[in-house]
Write an enzyme that holds these catalytic residues in place. Structure first.
Site, PDB file in Angstrom:
ATOM      1  N   ASN A  10       0.875  -1.176   0.000  1.00 26.05           N
ATOM      2  CA  ASN A  10       0.000   0.000   0.000  1.00 26.05           C
ATOM      3  C   ASN A  10       0.910   1.224   0.000  1.00 26.05           C
ATOM      4  O   ASN A  10       1.523   1.531   1.010  1.00 26.05           O
ATOM      5  CB  ASN A  10      -0.895  -0.026   1.247  1.00 26.05           C
ATOM      6  CG  ASN A  10      -1.718   1.238   1.399  1.00 26.05           C
ATOM      7  OD1 ASN A  10      -1.834   2.039   0.466  1.00 26.05           O
ATOM      8  ND2 ASN A  10      -2.302   1.428   2.579  1.00 26.05           N
ATOM      9  N   TRP A  11       0.985   1.874  -1.153  1.00 25.32           N
ATOM     10  CA  TRP A  11       1.913   3.005  -1.269  1.00 25.32           C
ATOM     11  C   TRP A  11       1.405   4.283  -0.600  1.00 25.32           C
ATOM     12  O   TRP A  11       2.154   5.253  -0.507  1.00 25.32           O
ATOM     13  CB  TRP A  11       2.203   3.285  -2.746  1.00 25.32           C
ATOM     14  CG  TRP A  11       3.220   2.364  -3.339  1.00 25.32           C
ATOM     15  CD1 TRP A  11       4.111   1.587  -2.662  1.00 25.32           C
ATOM     16  CD2 TRP A  11       3.467   2.147  -4.745  1.00 25.32           C
ATOM     17  NE1 TRP A  11       4.905   0.894  -3.558  1.00 25.32           N
ATOM     18  CE2 TRP A  11       4.522   1.217  -4.831  1.00 25.32           C
ATOM     19  CE3 TRP A  11       2.895   2.628  -5.914  1.00 25.32           C
ATOM     20  CZ2 TRP A  11       5.025   0.777  -6.057  1.00 25.32           C
ATOM     21  CZ3 TRP A  11       3.386   2.196  -7.135  1.00 25.32           C
ATOM     22  CH2 TRP A  11       4.438   1.279  -7.212  1.00 25.32           C
ATOM     23  N   LYS A  12       0.116   4.283  -0.235  1.00 27.54           N
ATOM     24  CA  LYS A  12      -0.469   5.507   0.365  1.00 27.54           C
ATOM     25  C   LYS A  12      -0.179   6.702  -0.557  1.00 27.54           C
ATOM     26  O   LYS A  12      -0.194   6.525  -1.773  1.00 27.54           O
ATOM     27  CB  LYS A  12       0.055   5.704   1.793  1.00 27.54           C
ATOM     28  CG  LYS A  12      -0.131   4.430   2.629  1.00 27.54           C
ATOM     29  CD  LYS A  12       0.088   4.622   4.095  1.00 27.54           C
ATOM     30  CE  LYS A  12      -0.113   3.285   4.805  1.00 27.54           C
ATOM     31  NZ  LYS A  12      -0.069   3.384   6.245  1.00 27.54           N
ATOM     32  N   HIS A  95      -9.569   1.546   5.024  1.00 28.42           N
ATOM     33  CA  HIS A  95      -8.277   1.661   5.703  1.00 28.42           C
ATOM     34  C   HIS A  95      -8.431   2.588   6.907  1.00 28.42           C
ATOM     35  O   HIS A  95      -9.191   3.553   6.867  1.00 28.42           O
ATOM     36  CB  HIS A  95      -7.224   2.211   4.733  1.00 28.42           C
ATOM     37  CG  HIS A  95      -5.847   2.155   5.297  1.00 28.42           C
ATOM     38  ND1 HIS A  95      -5.368   3.095   6.187  1.00 28.42           N
ATOM     39  CD2 HIS A  95      -4.850   1.239   5.141  1.00 28.42           C
ATOM     40  CE1 HIS A  95      -4.137   2.767   6.537  1.00 28.42           C
ATOM     41  NE2 HIS A  95      -3.801   1.643   5.914  1.00 28.42           N
ATOM     42  N   GLU A  97      -6.701   4.902   8.039  1.00 31.48           N
ATOM     43  CA  GLU A  97      -6.454   6.331   7.772  1.00 31.48           C
ATOM     44  C   GLU A  97      -7.679   6.978   7.132  1.00 31.48           C
ATOM     45  O   GLU A  97      -7.987   8.144   7.394  1.00 31.48           O
ATOM     46  CB  GLU A  97      -5.200   6.486   6.885  1.00 31.48           C
ATOM     47  CG  GLU A  97      -3.936   6.233   7.687  1.00 31.48           C
ATOM     48  CD  GLU A  97      -2.778   5.668   6.891  1.00 31.48           C
ATOM     49  OE1 GLU A  97      -2.781   5.751   5.648  1.00 31.48           O
ATOM     50  OE2 GLU A  97      -1.853   5.116   7.526  1.00 31.48           O
ATOM     51  N   GLU A 167      -5.761  -4.978  10.348  1.00 31.84           N
ATOM     52  CA  GLU A 167      -4.700  -3.997  10.585  1.00 31.84           C
ATOM     53  C   GLU A 167      -4.960  -3.284  11.911  1.00 31.84           C
ATOM     54  O   GLU A 167      -5.712  -2.304  11.949  1.00 31.84           O
ATOM     55  CB  GLU A 167      -4.666  -2.968   9.459  1.00 31.84           C
ATOM     56  CG  GLU A 167      -4.332  -3.548   8.109  1.00 31.84           C
ATOM     57  CD  GLU A 167      -3.652  -2.516   7.222  1.00 31.84           C
ATOM     58  OE1 GLU A 167      -2.547  -2.805   6.756  1.00 31.84           O
ATOM     59  OE2 GLU A 167      -4.197  -1.431   7.010  1.00 31.84           O
ATOM     60  N   GLY A 173       2.205   1.994  10.926  1.00 31.70           N
ATOM     61  CA  GLY A 173       3.191   3.076  10.845  1.00 31.70           C
ATOM     62  C   GLY A 173       3.886   3.378  12.168  1.00 31.70           C
ATOM     63  O   GLY A 173       4.555   4.396  12.298  1.00 31.70           O
ATOM     64  N   SER A 213       3.111  -2.321  10.315  1.00 31.67           N
ATOM     65  CA  SER A 213       4.554  -2.379  10.594  1.00 31.67           C
ATOM     66  C   SER A 213       5.223  -3.699  10.205  1.00 31.67           C
ATOM     67  O   SER A 213       6.148  -4.146  10.884  1.00 31.67           O
ATOM     68  CB  SER A 213       4.817  -2.061  12.072  1.00 31.67           C
ATOM     69  OG  SER A 213       4.467  -0.721  12.352  1.00 31.67           O
ATOM     70  N   GLY A 234       2.748  -1.235   4.266  1.00 33.23           N
ATOM     71  CA  GLY A 234       2.840   0.185   3.927  1.00 33.23           C
ATOM     72  C   GLY A 234       4.288   0.598   3.722  1.00 33.23           C
ATOM     73  O   GLY A 234       4.854   0.454   2.636  1.00 33.23           O
ATOM     74  N   GLY A 235       4.907   1.089   4.787  1.00 33.57           N
ATOM     75  CA  GLY A 235       6.274   1.629   4.708  1.00 33.57           C
ATOM     76  C   GLY A 235       7.273   0.711   4.012  1.00 33.57           C
ATOM     77  O   GLY A 235       8.067   1.169   3.175  1.00 33.57           O
TER      78      GLY A 235
HETATM   79  P1  PGA Z   1       2.704   0.135   7.670  1.00 32.73           P
HETATM   80  O1  PGA Z   1       1.271   0.404   6.984  1.00 32.73           O
HETATM   81  O2  PGA Z   1       3.200  -1.153   7.098  1.00 32.73           O
HETATM   82  O3  PGA Z   1       3.557   1.316   7.259  1.00 32.73           O
HETATM   83  O4  PGA Z   1       2.470   0.046   9.129  1.00 32.73           O
HETATM   84  C1  PGA Z   1       0.358  -0.629   6.768  1.00 32.73           C
HETATM   85  C2  PGA Z   1      -0.922  -0.082   6.189  1.00 32.73           C
HETATM   86  O5  PGA Z   1      -1.327   1.020   6.604  1.00 32.73           O
HETATM   87  O6  PGA Z   1      -1.551  -0.721   5.342  1.00 32.73           O
END
Ligand code: PGA
Length: 251
Positions: A10-12, A95, A97, A167, A173, A213, A234-235
């Site tokens: 997930n590149w956000k 998600h 966010e 999640e 994050g 994470s 994500g990251g």
């Molecule tokens: P993260 O993000 O791996 O940076 O914690 C995961 C996500 O939000 O899908």
């Protein structure tokens, strides 16, 4: 039939179209060496370029959100039909966010899930509890309510196309991934809820991903658990070498 592993990035709000294409080209050799299904959720502006770059490769390109209406006066929004039209395969919905920063409710997410299904897009539905909810012992209750409400009126046939990502909000994050044991226990509870609502066979075939994470150092332990069918990253999905290590299960 065994559930195939899914590794989803997930590149956000990261990467231009040029950067996305470069990433996909560099990822190509890894894709030929894995039996996992690889997904990349890219920003809207990079989708078309990403879909073209990924042509002929074993990778699905997806969006990170969409509107629930088929079309209309929704300035700045993107519909499921528009995504499908350019060859997008899946869409991340719900998600955390989107829930916290953009005030998406379970009811709204449900409308999006049903729209995605109607337009032949695979919904990757995210659910997760906050730290406070976990500490109060409400994790299962929160997750079951999210599943119940976000998947309201989704038929058993449609459920075959739904992918779910657990999640925990406290793990996204933050660098504090859930342990493989905590994630496995939670996945087991989610699968039991799905079995109760849609039957055991459907629950057995549903892919449940863990996200929050995930790093190359923690991915193998998570993937070794029977109820963890993949990862949403994500990251660690922003750097092609790191993402490749996770796909190839190299610590
Ligand atoms: P993260 O993000 O791996 O940076 O914690 C995961 C996500 O939000 O899908």
């Amino acid at each position: 039939m065994e559930r195939q592993k899914i590794i989803a990035g997930n590149w956000k709000m990261h990467k231009t179209a040029h950067e996305a294409v470069e990433f996909i080209h560099k990822l190509a050799p890894t894709l030929t060496r894995t039996s996992a299904k690889v997904f990349l959720a890219a920003p809207f502006t990079t989708l078309q370029a990403a879909v073209s770059a990924a042509a002929g490769m074993h990778i699905w390109i997806g969006a990170q959100n969409m509107h629930d209406a088929s079309e209309g006066a929704f300035t700045g929004e993107i519909s499921a039909r528009m995504l499908r039209d350019i060859g997008v395969h899946f869409v991340i919905l719900g998600h955390s966010e989107r829930r916290s920063l953009f005030h998406e409710t379970n009811e709204w997410i449900n409308r999006k899930v049903r729209r995605a299904l109607a337009e032949d897009l695979v919904p990757l539905l995210c659910i997760g509890e906050t730290l406070e909810q976990r500490e109060e012992g409400k994790t299962e209750e929160v997750l079951c309510r999210q599943l119940e409400e976000c998947l309201h009126a989704v038929s058993q046939e449609e459920m075959k196309r739904v992918i779910i990502a657990y999640e925990p909000v406290w793990a996204i994050g933050t660098g504090k991934a859930a342990t493989a044991e905590i994630a496995e226990d939670t996945h087991k509870a989610c699968r039991a809820f799905i079995a109760k609502k849609w039957g055991h066979e459907l629950a057995h075939h549903t892919s449940l991903l863990y996200g929050g994470s995930v790093k190359p150092e923690t991915s193998a332990a998570l993937l070794s658990k029977p109820n963890i069918d993949g990862l949403l990253i994500g990251g660690a999905a922003l750097d092609v070498a790191t993402f490749s290590r996770i796909i190839e299960e190299k610590q």
